[in-house]
Design a protein around this motif. Sequence first.
Motif: not given
Length: 400
Positions: A62-64, A235-251, A265-268
């Motif tokens: 996913r593109l950042i 931990i990544g799944d906890v983050l996604r559930a908490a923020i309601g979004n993707n890690l890459s978008t939040y980053l 950048a890109y996140w696999n």
Amino acid sequence: MKTLRLLLTAFVLAPALAVHAAPYIDPKDDPEHFASADNILFWNPDQQVAGYRNMEKITNARLIPASDNPLILQERHADLDSLVIDDATGMTVDDYIDKQSVAGLLVIKDGAIVYERYALGNDRNSRWISYSVAKSVTSMLVGAAIRDGYIRSVDDKVTDYLPLLKGSAYDQATIRDALHMASGVAWDETYDDPESDINKVSWKTLDLFDYLRDKPRAGPPGETFNYSTAEANLIGDVLRAAIGNNLSTYLEQKIWRPFGMESDAYWNLTEAGGGEFGGCCLNATLRDYGRLGLFALNNGRLADGTPVLPTDWMADSTTPSKANQGYGYLWWLNKNGAYEASGIFGQGIYVFPEKNLVIALQSARPDASKEEDWKLESELFRSIAGALDGGSESVANATD
């Protein structure tokens, strides 16, 4: 700490590969060396170099997007090429770059670039795989989510955010335990055993949850360090559930664009259209690796002083855990106060607050995790920090 790093992996740690010096490959020739990402830890040297700088073309990612206002890094270059990092062999920085298959080495002292080298066909615009360096980025995003109110505390239970794991051994584990790799949940990372967890698990999110629900408890939470690739993904799944979004978008929203990263950048992803690996992989340029180090060095504040992380987050993140004195919240810790984001095959961001120093390293080493390589890498960082003690102007004397 370095012995424990033998456990440091993003997916499945490969057996030792044949000794090699990674080749120079002209980037225009990369496609002829592409190989399947399913076999990434067994790639040959040509496949490593071509693949590591083109991961978004080989696997789901996913593109950042880059910042519209890049953070400008001043340049006060010093000659570190001839700096000796191993007295026993006389190995210099220049030798290290060649023998350890370095693709890029960046040194930032007092906010300015004092050394920057590329090899293997890379240049300033080349993206490169991070492997487990991404774990430390995930750790910082947990801090951002706490500051933003999405996560109440690291003392919340993992199952507060991942209810599909309720009734499992994770009922007792906190986010803090998972960040410390000390959940107490049984997990076997015996890489040469086809029946071990690491060789049987599916990384697709729901498949991973189903698998982990059946894992027994091996001990009390927080007591024993047990490196678990699955834990970083949780931990990544906890983050996604908490923020309601993707890690890459939040980053992108919290750090990447606000702090001024100059390149995309890109996140696999764990699967097509799915979530990002909590522990791998952020594919970024060397300079943006360095900027991530500066963000950590700045205690999670933007260049204008705006806080993104809780005030004490980086201090808490780099405090030794009860389970492992060399490990914090997904950061490896040194006794001298420095801390590192590290990835297999020679990826790293070394942050030394006392010396206002960041070192970023990208490599295609022949072995995923080898004690000799970790020792040499530590000597590289130690020697550079020592040479820069008096500021960049002292390096000429240090390297004579």
